[in-house]
Design an enzyme around this catalytic site. Sequence first.
Site, PDB file in Angstrom:
ATOM      1  N   HIS A   1      53.066   2.125  31.406  1.00 23.54           N
ATOM      2  CA  HIS A   1      51.878   2.249  30.555  1.00 23.54           C
ATOM      3  C   HIS A   1      51.946   3.510  29.703  1.00 23.54           C
ATOM      4  CE1 HIS A   1      48.138   0.761  29.230  1.00 23.54           C
ATOM      5  NE2 HIS A   1      47.681   0.318  30.378  1.00 23.54           N
TER       6      HIS A   1
ATOM      7  N   ASP B   1      59.148 -18.712  26.967  1.00 23.87           N
ATOM      8  CA  ASP B   1      60.131 -19.717  27.394  1.00 23.87           C
ATOM      9  C   ASP B   1      61.525 -19.125  27.221  1.00 23.87           C
ATOM     10  OD1 ASP B   1      61.827 -21.843  27.757  1.00 23.87           O
ATOM     11  OD2 ASP B   1      60.947 -23.104  26.191  1.00 23.87           O
TER      12      ASP B   1
END
Length: 430
Positions: free
Chosen positions: A158, A368
């Site tokens: 982060h 994907d």
Amino acid sequence: MAMMNVEIISKEMIKPSSPTPNHLRTHKRSFPDQLAPTTYIPIILFYQSNNAHDGVVDHHQLQKSCRLKKSLQQTLNRFYPLAGTLKEDHSIDCNDEGVEFYEARVACKLSQILQHFNMEILNQFLPFEPHGTHDVLLAVKYNIFECGGVAVGVCVSHRIADGASATTFLGAWSATSRGDDDVCPKFDAATYFPPKDISWGKGDIGVTKEKIVTRRLVFDKSSIAALKENASSTRVLAVSAFIWKRLMAISKSKPAPARVHVAIHAVNLRPRMVPPMPTHSFGNLWYFAAAVLSPHDQLDGGDDHVSNRTLAIKLSKAIKGIDGDYVKKLQSDLIPDSLTKEVELSSKGDVESYRFTSWCRFPLYEADFGWGEPTWVCCPSMPFKNLVVLTSTRDEDGIEAFANILEEDAVVFDRDEELLPFVSWKIADY
């Protein structure tokens, strides 16, 4: 479901396939990067096996693993800071040290995981504990189930990325794996938001050492419609306001309830810039909108009697306040008043904070890698009290809310009769 055996079978460092040019060796972190917690953003993507024959699982898994590693090398050429090292001055040395890549075998079938939500088991599919301190800025764990299904667990620091940036990286990596990527991220956040001196406000605001548990709430299309009708708002704000109210009810049930309740919603700054920044601008390009419920607002009977509509309006007003003019103030040399107030409020004992971040527009289910879209995507637990992460369901009609709350508060939360009629617990169809 009891704890299972997730055996790590390999670990290696994946480096960019081409060296980072010298003029890009130093990546400066921005002001919003400075405000980001030192934790990692954890994301797990689950994929069912496309192969019906167990006898060829090992062969196909080898192919998938090789494809992931090769495409990751290529993707890191464009996302080169992720393969670097955080320096003492908090800039990134883009030295191509690489990212950690683990492979593991899981002693069960994927369907067994999808039947139950068990955070302790899910965390085993991550490269490491996302709340700790590690040298790398990115790590991946490729988990192989007995059925041939896989889980790709990702931890992105982060300190360099927000949820939108993590999603951009996953989209670029998966597209590269398919052979059709054209995303070129921009690493110029510090140009727009130069770093500031905030040494007085260091520390992860909201991080707690108390025991946190995660509850997964699924709001289907009909539940969201009902909440929107009551709140007269967008689906994200309607769900956020509803959960805010239910979490406030927990505080109300305590012997010494908080007097002031603050809902803090993360706001994506990219579309609020003038002109807007590209969606693939990389970094912590977010700020927080704070909606305050004071004792004056609660004169109608207390926390649990404030309407969802009132809470949604407060959230909406706070978020709309992060407009182009406000963003210009964030770009100045001054420390925003909202930041100093947030630090001040977080130190008061009579104030309870509730944090929300929405990933509902992030295309996580489009990741994907060449063997189909994920069956389920989840955000495992994070060490923040009352942090709620919202994601869209796979069909995009519903919302999944991952609520991180104190273990002692879960007892009240789990039997909340106002909450239960609106949520379900089913993970995914498989």
